[in-house]
Motif scaffolding. Structure first.
Motif: not given
Length: 381
Positions: A203-205, A214-220, A323-326
């Motif tokens: 996640h860069c930004g 938080r979407r990146s954490l949820e995806a993880l 997140g799950p979609a990511f």
């Protein structure tokens, strides 16, 4: 031509707007014009740089904005512009600097407003339909007060197009294809952040609410629940960093927070080394960081709500939702052979060289461009 550019909310160290201003200024200079950039800062200065002359005028810090400053002294800015006698005026802030369009009209100076943000998108963060009428009014005034409105994607231009704005042009931004390249891949860096066999995500930004980090954490979390041994590296700072670090620790998620990376060599290596980058922000109007990842040979998962699906093409996947979609989009990318997904990413980025962007902006300004430049601009009428 003396092309004077005025911008607010320019991060002094990094950021998409700073990158765009730098490359466009350097391109104007190479095309034989005289670019002058006026930005806010803690003190007055005037220097010659690779992007042309850069004038800094004192501007106050905006509370809660992470160090951003704005030019609020209209008298001082007007005096500076009067002394510069611009042939063209290019404005990059349609909130606090929209008045410059009227300033330019009174002096018969052709002006351009570059829309780097989506007013529709910002208002959408507060709920469906919130403030749309007010947003339409502001956008109509912006278009009326400037000779040109430039947007970088169809998505960004749509809020003007639906109003029937006639002086609307689309010019994509670009990416530095020499700095960001698959050749920067660093196996030693990879072993520093994850074990052999792990999937390394990035996640860069900026870690701020509108970027939806938080979407990146949820995806993880979703990937690990499904048995994918994923690790997330977060490059960037912002007001949510402390909360995200605490959440990752509480949930036992393998997240490496690197903070803001000032070392461009380290950043370019990181972009080329990870397996998948994530750009979950729903209101991104172009996404330079995502394009830099593609140039580095790294596919990207983006928000389907943003302009980024238009930019990444088939070299990434647009995720609808949270997140799950990511996580599902990451699995889709990983199902493609690595050489295929990496070569597709690089090929997509090669559609966006900075020289084409520069030529497109100069065409929108209606000034000559160098013969070696291939213009890319599209009227939105």
């Amino acid at each position: 031509m003396r092309i004077v550019r005025v911008a607010n909310f320019v991060n002094p160290r990094s950021g998409g707007l700073r990158t765009a201003l730098s490359h466009l200024g350097a391109g104007y200079l190479a095309a034989g014009h005289e670019p002058v950039l006026v930005v806010p800062g803690p003190a007055e200065s005037d220097e010659v740089t690779e992007q042309g002359r850069v004038i800094t005028l004192p501007g106050p810090l905006m509370p809660g904005m992470g160090g951003y400053r704005v030019l609020l002294d209209r008298g001082r800015l007007s005096s500076a512009l009067h002394a510069l006698r611009p042939d063209r005026l290019e404005v990059s802030d349609r909130s606090t600097l929209r008045w410059l369009g009227r300033w330019a009209k009174r002096r018969e100076v052709p002006s351009m407003m570059v829309s780097h943000e989506s007013l529709d998108g910002l208002l959408r963060l507060f709920g469906p339909g919130v403030g749309r009428r007010a947003g339409d009014l502001l956008n109509a005034r912006t278009a009326a007060e400037h000779d040109q409105v430039v947007c970088t994607t169809r998505w960004a231009a749509s809020e003007f197009a639906r109003l029937g704005v006639r002086n609307l042009t689309r010019v994509p931004l670009g990416v530095d294809l020499e700095r960001f390249t698959p050749a920067n891949q660093d196996p030693a860096m990879r072993t520093r952040w994850c074990a052999a066999g792990d999937v390394l995500l990035l996640h860069c930004g900026r870690l701020s609410p509108e970027k939806r980090p938080r979407r990146s954490l949820e995806a993880l979390a979703a990937l690990r629940r499904s048995g994918v041994p994923a690790v997330l590296v977060v490059a960037g700072g912002g007001p949510m960093r402390s909360a995200l670090q605490s959440e990752a620790a509480d949930r036992g998620l393998p997240v490496r927070f690197l903070g803001h990376l000032t070392d461009q060599v380290k950043l370019s290596s990181l972009l080329a080394t990870v397996d998948v980058a994530m750009a979950p922000g729903p209101i991104e109007t172009f996404g330079l960081a995502a394009l830099e990842a593609l140039a580095s040979g790294t596919p990207v998962v983006v928000s389907s709500e943003s302009a980024l699906p238009e930019v990444i093409g088939d070299a990434g996947v647009a995720a609808p939702g949270e997140g799950p979609a990511f996580a599902e989009a990451v699995r889709t990318l990983l199902s493609r052979p690595e050489p295929v997904r990496r070569s597709a990413a690089r090929a997509q980025a090669e559609l966006y060289p900075w020289d084409r962007s520069v030529a497109g902006f100069l065409a929108a300004h209606r000034v000559p461009t160098a013969a070696t430049f291939q213009p890319f601009s599209e009227s939105m009428r």
